[in-house]
Design a protein around this motif. Structure first.
Motif, short mmCIF file in Angstrom:
data_model
loop_
_atom_site.label_atom_id
_atom_site.label_comp_id
_atom_site.label_asym_id
_atom_site.label_seq_id
_atom_site.Cartn_x
_atom_site.Cartn_y
_atom_site.Cartn_z
N PHE A 83 0.84 -1.21 0.00
CA PHE A 83 0.00 0.00 0.00
C PHE A 83 0.87 1.26 0.00
O PHE A 83 0.88 2.04 0.95
CB PHE A 83 -0.92 0.00 1.23
N PRO A 84 1.62 1.47 -1.08
CA PRO A 84 2.58 2.60 -1.11
C PRO A 84 1.92 3.96 -1.02
O PRO A 84 2.57 4.93 -0.58
CB PRO A 84 3.30 2.40 -2.45
N ASN A 85 0.67 4.09 -1.44
CA ASN A 85 0.00 5.38 -1.37
C ASN A 85 -0.71 5.62 -0.04
O ASN A 85 -1.17 6.73 0.23
CB ASN A 85 -1.02 5.50 -2.51
N ASN A 86 -0.77 4.58 0.76
CA ASN A 86 -1.49 4.66 2.03
C ASN A 86 -0.58 4.68 3.26
O ASN A 86 -1.01 5.08 4.34
CB ASN A 86 -2.47 3.49 2.18
N ILE A 87 0.64 4.20 3.10
CA ILE A 87 1.58 4.15 4.23
C ILE A 87 2.86 4.85 3.80
O ILE A 87 3.54 4.41 2.86
CB ILE A 87 1.87 2.70 4.64
N LYS A 88 3.19 5.93 4.49
CA LYS A 88 4.36 6.72 4.13
C LYS A 88 5.16 7.09 5.37
O LYS A 88 4.60 7.31 6.44
CB LYS A 88 3.95 7.98 3.36
N THR A 111 5.27 7.74 10.95
CA THR A 111 4.71 6.83 9.96
C THR A 111 3.24 7.17 9.83
O THR A 111 2.50 7.11 10.82
CB THR A 111 4.87 5.37 10.40
N VAL A 112 2.81 7.55 8.63
CA VAL A 112 1.45 8.04 8.44
C VAL A 112 0.64 7.03 7.64
O VAL A 112 1.07 6.57 6.58
CB VAL A 112 1.45 9.40 7.72
N PHE A 113 -0.53 6.68 8.17
CA PHE A 113 -1.49 5.86 7.46
C PHE A 113 -2.51 6.81 6.83
O PHE A 113 -3.15 7.60 7.53
CB PHE A 113 -2.20 4.90 8.40
N ILE A 114 -2.69 6.71 5.52
CA ILE A 114 -3.48 7.67 4.76
C ILE A 114 -4.70 6.99 4.15
O ILE A 114 -4.58 6.04 3.37
CB ILE A 114 -2.63 8.31 3.65
N THR A 115 -5.88 7.46 4.50
CA THR A 115 -7.11 6.99 3.90
C THR A 115 -7.73 8.12 3.08
O THR A 115 -7.15 9.21 2.98
CB THR A 115 -8.10 6.51 4.98
N ASN A 116 -8.90 7.88 2.52
CA ASN A 116 -9.52 8.91 1.68
C ASN A 116 -9.83 10.19 2.45
O ASN A 116 -9.79 11.28 1.87
CB ASN A 116 -10.82 8.37 1.07
N ARG A 117 -10.11 10.07 3.73
CA ARG A 117 -10.54 11.23 4.50
C ARG A 117 -9.60 11.62 5.64
O ARG A 117 -9.72 12.71 6.20
CB ARG A 117 -11.93 10.97 5.09
N VAL A 118 -8.68 10.73 5.99
CA VAL A 118 -7.89 10.94 7.19
C VAL A 118 -6.43 10.58 6.96
O VAL A 118 -6.12 9.54 6.37
CB VAL A 118 -8.43 10.09 8.36
N ALA A 119 -5.55 11.44 7.46
CA ALA A 119 -4.13 11.09 7.59
C ALA A 119 -3.87 10.88 9.08
O ALA A 119 -4.16 11.75 9.90
CB ALA A 119 -3.25 12.21 7.05
N HIS A 120 -3.37 9.70 9.42
CA HIS A 120 -3.19 9.34 10.82
C HIS A 120 -1.73 9.03 11.12
O HIS A 120 -1.12 8.19 10.46
CB HIS A 120 -4.04 8.11 11.16
N SER A 121 -1.17 9.73 12.10
CA SER A 121 0.19 9.43 12.54
C SER A 121 0.17 8.15 13.37
O SER A 121 -0.19 8.17 14.55
CB SER A 121 0.77 10.59 13.37
N GLN A 122 0.55 7.05 12.74
CA GLN A 122 0.53 5.76 13.41
C GLN A 122 1.66 5.66 14.44
O GLN A 122 1.48 5.12 15.53
CB GLN A 122 0.67 4.64 12.37
N TYR A 123 2.82 6.16 14.07
CA TYR A 123 3.97 6.22 14.99
C TYR A 123 4.57 7.61 14.92
O TYR A 123 4.76 8.16 13.83
CB TYR A 123 5.04 5.19 14.60
#
Length: 332
Positions: free
Chosen positions: A220-225, A240-252
């Protein structure tokens, strides 16, 4: 695998199996309340840790809903390996259909010998449309609210009022000539910052191993950066950011011991909010809870709220499957 039907119903509930891979992922792609975390290529990366008990619901032979899940003894969990879960379905489904689907789902798990269902709800910001059907069903089922976490969320597109502390941190970072790179160098962040920090401060490890996060990024290269902060050539912080259609979430989120002196984490998130994710509806800093939601880490919350983040909640429920009869006679 067992199929479940009742009273010549048009609904059929089946355990997930690999032959349903395409059906499953197509529903994830089109659902109003799904993210890439529900894709089987994400869920199956840790299949060795969990006994999968996910189900797919068909109506007139057409797949219309999913329930990502695993099992432990007599309990079904909306998947313990995921940040959130629940019943997944499309925008076209109306309340009464969702009610029928959930009744069949509970009856299926009952027929398989399970007594309890534990659900971690999808936070509202992740859904693309109103999505509170399951909240109402929890009320009808006399579900027990077992945990409630507080997430700190900001809308990047709106003008954000940073606190003086966060502004000062950004100024220190500029003075120290820090730079942010989306280089996806997970190795250096995991090995030199994240793992040592979690071990020292919390005596724990990242939920994802280095090998796992690299595998998921590959899938998921466009979703995990991975965004890293450098002072010259030295890595000093990252997220480490998890990216969905509506939300960018700082996972770590983590930094070296000079984070306050350098302003590295302030600078990093200032950059993300004002540049990378300025068009994203929501930026989710995640929870600041400890002790199963009963307490809040005040220092962590203070830092997040300094970026203008404010609170939404995520609820966790335990359902006694025997209460499924309470879903009868709901509609007048």
């Amino acid at each position: 695998m067992t199929d479940y039907t009742i009273n010549n119903s048009n609904y059929v509930v089946k355990f997930y199996e690999p032959s349903y891979y395409s059906h499953w992922n197509k529903l994830v792609h089109t659902a109003k309340n799904a993210t890439f975390l529900f894709h089987r290529d994400f869920m199956d990366y840790h299949q060795d840790r969990f006994q999968d008990a996910s189900v797919i619901v068909f109506k007139n032979s057409k797949p219309i809903a999913l329930f990502p899940a695993n099992k432990t003894e007599n309990t079904i969990f909306s998947h313990q390996g995921l940040t959130y879960g629940g019943l997944v379905y499309g925008l076209k489904l109306k309340f009464q259909t969702v009610l029928e689907i959930f009744k069949h789902l509970l009856q299926f798990y009952k027929s398989e010998g399970f007594d309890f269902l534990q659900i971690k709800q999808l936070p509202e910001i992740y859904a693309s449309a109103p999505n509170d059907e399951l909240d109402y069903l929890m009320f009808l089922l006399d579900a027990k609210l077992t945990r409630r976490d507080v997430l700190s969320v900001v809308k990047p597109a709106e003008e954000i009022a940073f606190s003086k502390d966060r502004k000062d941190g950004v100024k220190r970072a500029v003075k120290n000539k820090l730079i942010v790179k989306n280089d996806n160098f997970f190795d250096s962040f995991w090995n030199t910052i994240l793992i040592p920090n979690l071990k020292e401060k919390h005596q724990t490890k990242p939920v994802h191993s280095l090998q796992e996060i690299k595998l998921l990024h590959q899938r998921f290269p466009n979703n995990i950066k991975q965004f890293n902060v450098y002072q010259e050539t030295e890595l000093v912080a990252g997220t480490t950011v998890f990216i969905t259609n509506r939300v960018a979430h700082s996972q770590y989120i983590s930094a070296n011991s000079d984070k306050n002196k350098l302003g590295s984490l302030d600078f990093l998130h200032d950059y993300l909010l004002k540049n990378i994710f300025k068009e994203t509806p929501f930026f989710d800093f995640g929870i600041s809870n400890e002790n199963q939601g009963k307490q809040v880490n005040s220092g962590l919350l203070y830092w997040k709220e300094g970026f203008g983040a404010r609170s939404i909640t995520q609820d966790f429920y335990t359902v006694s499957i025997a209460n499924l009869k309470k879903l009868n006679n709901v509609m007048l």
